[in-house]
Design a protein around this motif. Structure first.
Motif, mmCIF file in Angstrom:
data_model
loop_
_atom_site.group_PDB
_atom_site.id
_atom_site.type_symbol
_atom_site.label_atom_id
_atom_site.label_comp_id
_atom_site.label_asym_id
_atom_site.label_seq_id
_atom_site.Cartn_x
_atom_site.Cartn_y
_atom_site.Cartn_z
ATOM 1 N N PRO A 14 -0.333 -46.174 -21.692
ATOM 2 C CA PRO A 14 0.050 -45.023 -22.522
ATOM 3 C C PRO A 14 1.044 -44.126 -21.785
ATOM 4 N N ASP A 15 1.791 -43.348 -22.552
ATOM 5 C CA ASP A 15 2.685 -42.376 -21.940
ATOM 6 C C ASP A 15 1.825 -41.312 -21.259
ATOM 7 N N THR A 16 2.441 -40.496 -20.425
ATOM 8 C CA THR A 16 1.669 -39.546 -19.614
ATOM 9 C C THR A 16 0.948 -38.492 -20.457
ATOM 10 N N ARG A 17 1.522 -38.126 -21.592
ATOM 11 C CA ARG A 17 0.838 -37.153 -22.472
ATOM 12 C C ARG A 17 -0.460 -37.745 -23.008
ATOM 13 N N THR A 18 -0.400 -38.981 -23.471
ATOM 14 C CA THR A 18 -1.590 -39.657 -23.984
ATOM 15 C C THR A 18 -2.598 -39.870 -22.868
ATOM 16 N N ALA A 19 -2.117 -40.280 -21.709
ATOM 17 C CA ALA A 19 -3.006 -40.507 -20.565
ATOM 18 C C ALA A 19 -3.709 -39.207 -20.159
ATOM 19 N N ARG A 21 -4.365 -36.629 -22.114
ATOM 20 C CA ARG A 21 -5.364 -36.326 -23.148
ATOM 21 C C ARG A 21 -6.626 -37.185 -22.949
ATOM 22 N N GLN A 22 -6.425 -38.461 -22.624
ATOM 23 C CA GLN A 22 -7.554 -39.359 -22.396
ATOM 24 C C GLN A 22 -8.352 -38.933 -21.166
ATOM 25 N N GLU A 25 -10.379 -35.826 -22.021
ATOM 26 C CA GLU A 25 -11.516 -36.198 -22.867
ATOM 27 C C GLU A 25 -12.632 -36.834 -22.034
ATOM 28 N N GLU A 64 -4.606 -28.651 -21.765
ATOM 29 C CA GLU A 64 -4.628 -28.799 -23.226
ATOM 30 C C GLU A 64 -3.620 -27.855 -23.872
ATOM 31 N N LEU A 67 -0.095 -29.248 -23.143
ATOM 32 C CA LEU A 67 0.192 -30.423 -23.979
ATOM 33 C C LEU A 67 0.491 -30.009 -25.415
#
Length: 107
Positions: A14-19, A21-22, A25, A64, A67
């Motif tokens: 995943p891109d760094t933004r998705t990573a 967020r993961q 979480e 958060e 982002l």
């Protein structure tokens, strides 16, 4: 597209933004932020669990917010937050605040 290229496309990270967020979480699922003050202070204390939890929650909230504002974290940002989270997790573990179930399922 040949099979090799299709396989690489499916396995892309995943891109760094998705990573980020993961990661946020997973940290929120793993770290017990909802403990009350009486549970946080025990007999043997390797570090102030309360202050560490406040610090980590502030870091997560800040990321958060960033982002949501469109910031793109670097791999270094991801690495720093992951390392901080792991260190705080270990301190909470040493202080006896994590159950065996939490410890074994999130190593």
């Amino acid at each position: 597209m040949n099979e090799c290229n299709q396989e690489r496309t499916r396995q892309r990270k995943p891109d760094t933004r998705t990573a980020m967020r993961q990661l946020i979480e997973r940290v929120r699922e793993t770290i017990p932020f909802g403990l009350n003050a009486d549970d946080l202070c025990g007999d043997a204390c390797q570090g102030c669990s309360n202050k560490l939890l406040i610090y980590l929650e502030t870091e997560l909230d800040a990321w958060e917010f960033r982002l949501a504002d469109g910031a793109v974290p670097t791999l270094g940002d991801l690495d720093r937050l992951a390392k901080q989270s792991k260190k705080i997790y270990r301190v909470l573990q040493q202080n006896g605040l994590l159950t065996d179930q939490t410890t074994s399922s999130h190593k």
